[in-house]
Design a protein around this motif. Structure first.
Motif, short mmCIF file in Angstrom:
data_model
loop_
_atom_site.label_atom_id
_atom_site.label_comp_id
_atom_site.label_asym_id
_atom_site.label_seq_id
_atom_site.Cartn_x
_atom_site.Cartn_y
_atom_site.Cartn_z
N MET A 1 73.55 -7.76 39.43
CA MET A 1 72.27 -7.71 38.93
C MET A 1 71.98 -7.28 37.50
SD MET A 1 70.01 -4.48 40.79
CE MET A 1 70.20 -5.57 42.52
N ARG A 2 70.78 -7.62 36.91
CA ARG A 2 70.76 -7.28 35.45
C ARG A 2 69.84 -6.02 35.31
NH1 ARG A 2 69.82 -13.27 32.74
NH2 ARG A 2 71.91 -13.99 33.12
N TYR A 3 70.37 -5.17 34.36
CA TYR A 3 69.36 -4.15 33.96
C TYR A 3 69.06 -3.97 32.59
CZ TYR A 3 71.19 -2.16 38.54
OH TYR A 3 71.28 -1.81 39.81
N PHE A 4 67.92 -3.27 32.42
CA PHE A 4 67.69 -3.20 31.11
C PHE A 4 67.97 -2.03 30.47
CE2 PHE A 4 64.37 -1.39 27.80
CZ PHE A 4 64.54 -2.31 26.83
N PRO A 5 69.14 -2.10 29.24
CA PRO A 5 69.73 -0.93 28.76
C PRO A 5 68.58 -0.22 27.89
CG PRO A 5 70.10 -2.89 27.65
CD PRO A 5 69.30 -3.31 28.69
N ALA A 6 68.30 1.12 28.20
CA ALA A 6 67.33 1.90 27.55
C ALA A 6 67.92 3.20 27.36
CB ALA A 6 66.05 1.97 28.17
N GLY A 7 67.41 4.00 26.15
CA GLY A 7 67.71 5.31 25.79
C GLY A 7 66.78 6.39 26.48
N LEU A 8 66.64 6.97 27.31
CA LEU A 8 65.78 7.90 27.89
C LEU A 8 65.70 9.23 27.15
CD1 LEU A 8 65.82 7.07 31.64
CD2 LEU A 8 64.36 6.05 30.05
N ASN A 9 64.58 9.78 27.10
CA ASN A 9 64.32 11.24 26.58
C ASN A 9 64.40 12.15 27.69
OD1 ASN A 9 63.98 13.76 25.31
ND2 ASN A 9 62.08 12.86 24.41
N LEU A 10 65.48 12.95 28.23
CA LEU A 10 65.29 13.69 29.22
C LEU A 10 64.95 15.23 29.00
CD1 LEU A 10 68.72 12.57 30.99
CD2 LEU A 10 66.45 11.72 31.38
N SER A 11 64.59 15.49 27.82
CA SER A 11 64.22 16.88 27.30
C SER A 11 62.99 17.22 27.88
CB SER A 11 64.01 16.79 25.92
OG SER A 11 63.65 18.15 25.52
N GLU A 12 63.05 18.41 28.69
CA GLU A 12 61.71 18.99 29.41
C GLU A 12 61.47 18.10 30.46
OE1 GLU A 12 58.72 19.96 26.63
OE2 GLU A 12 60.17 21.19 25.50
N ASP A 67 61.34 17.17 47.85
CA ASP A 67 61.88 17.85 46.89
C ASP A 67 62.01 16.67 45.54
OD1 ASP A 67 63.20 19.68 48.09
OD2 ASP A 67 64.83 18.86 48.69
N LEU A 68 61.20 15.67 45.75
CA LEU A 68 60.96 14.71 44.54
C LEU A 68 59.66 14.70 44.05
CD1 LEU A 68 62.94 11.44 45.68
CD2 LEU A 68 63.96 13.53 44.52
N LYS A 69 58.79 15.59 44.55
CA LYS A 69 57.47 15.76 44.21
C LYS A 69 57.51 16.00 42.58
CE LYS A 69 52.62 17.45 45.18
NZ LYS A 69 52.26 16.05 45.14
N GLY A 70 56.82 15.36 41.48
CA GLY A 70 56.80 15.80 40.29
C GLY A 70 57.94 15.51 39.49
N VAL A 71 59.17 14.91 40.12
CA VAL A 71 60.36 14.54 39.37
C VAL A 71 60.36 13.39 38.69
CG1 VAL A 71 62.75 14.04 40.06
CG2 VAL A 71 61.79 15.99 41.18
N PHE A 72 61.04 13.34 37.71
CA PHE A 72 61.12 12.09 36.62
C PHE A 72 61.89 11.10 37.06
CE2 PHE A 72 63.01 10.19 32.57
CZ PHE A 72 62.03 9.46 32.45
N LEU A 73 63.30 11.84 37.30
CA LEU A 73 64.50 10.94 37.51
C LEU A 73 65.43 11.61 38.74
CD1 LEU A 73 66.74 9.07 34.94
CD2 LEU A 73 67.87 11.06 36.54
N ALA A 74 65.93 10.91 39.54
CA ALA A 74 66.77 11.58 40.69
C ALA A 74 67.84 10.80 40.90
CB ALA A 74 66.06 11.68 41.68
N VAL A 75 69.04 11.65 41.29
CA VAL A 75 70.38 10.85 41.73
C VAL A 75 70.62 11.37 43.10
CG1 VAL A 75 72.75 10.73 41.24
CG2 VAL A 75 71.25 10.99 39.37
N ASP A 76 70.81 10.35 44.16
CA ASP A 76 71.37 10.47 45.38
C ASP A 76 72.91 10.61 45.28
OD1 ASP A 76 71.86 10.49 47.86
OD2 ASP A 76 70.47 8.93 48.43
#
Length: 210
Positions: A1-12, A67-76
């Motif tokens: 599978m191909r993914y787009f490499p990106a740098g995410l700003n996770l601050s706040e 639990d994911l309401k208002g969440v930007f990024l999550a890991v299961d």
């Protein structure tokens, strides 16, 4: 599978890791090192969390709908097949970027293998095909790129930020030139201050100051 490499700003940003095992710990630590502040949802945390437990928030219970309401990024990282689809459905409804550990087909993003030297970061990915191979390449790159690369990146950032934002485009040629200078050896010898002065002098020359 191909993914787009990106740098995410996770601050706040609101970030959630679901699961308390050693794999969840690795993901939480990676997010911390990237500027995130994850909430870990799990009844218990593995010993792997001990070295950075004070830097995260822990909700000591199992995942619940909502639990994911208002969440930007999550890991299961639960490892529970029945939960994967439930969490995936909520992530889609809420517009959450989701990583399901070891299930690339359910992922919006994957974790690359990372060489981190301060702000100097190299990421290696096989698109989820072989994490072990990505880690092997990371180890090889880690031997090639030492802490001096991170220190040089920090010096370059400091000099760049001293230039007014609206004028930085004028100095691109200066930073391209500096990138080819043999500065790393001087930094290895502890002369970071001298390196910064050299770069600042080049900026002044471009500005017309001597």
């Amino acid at each position: 599978m191909r993914y787009f490499p990106a740098g995410l700003n996770l601050s706040e940003k609101k970030i959630v890791v679901i699961g308390g095992g050693s794999v969840a710990a690795r993901k939480a630590l990676s997010l911390l090192q990237s500027g995130g502040s994850p909430l870990v949802i799990a009844p218990r945390l593995a010993r792997s969390f001990l070295r950075f437990k004070r830097k995260i928030r822990h909700l000591a219970r199992r995942y619940r709908a909502g639990d994911l309401k208002g969440v930007f990024l999550a890991v299961d990282a639960t490892g529970e097949a029945k939960l994967h689809e439930i969490i995936r459905q909520e992530a889609r409804r809420e517009g959450v970027l989701l990583n399901v550990v070891d299930r690339p087909a359910l992922c919006d993003f994957i974790f690359p293998a990372i060489v981190r030297r301060g702000d100097f970061v190299i990421s290696v990915s096989t698109g989820g095909a072989s994490p072990a191979f990505a880690r092997k390449i990371r180890r090889r790159l880690g031997r090639l790129y030492g802490p001096e690369y991170g220190r040089l990146a920090r010096i370059l950032e400091k000099v760049r930020l001293e230039i007014p934002a609206g004028e930085r485009v004028k100095y691109r040629a200066v930073f391209r030139k500096v990138a080819h200078w043999p500065l790393l050896r001087r930094i290895q010898k502890g002369d970071g201050g001298g390196v910064k002065k050299l770069i600042e002098r080049e900026v002044r020359k471009k500005r017309g100051d001597r």
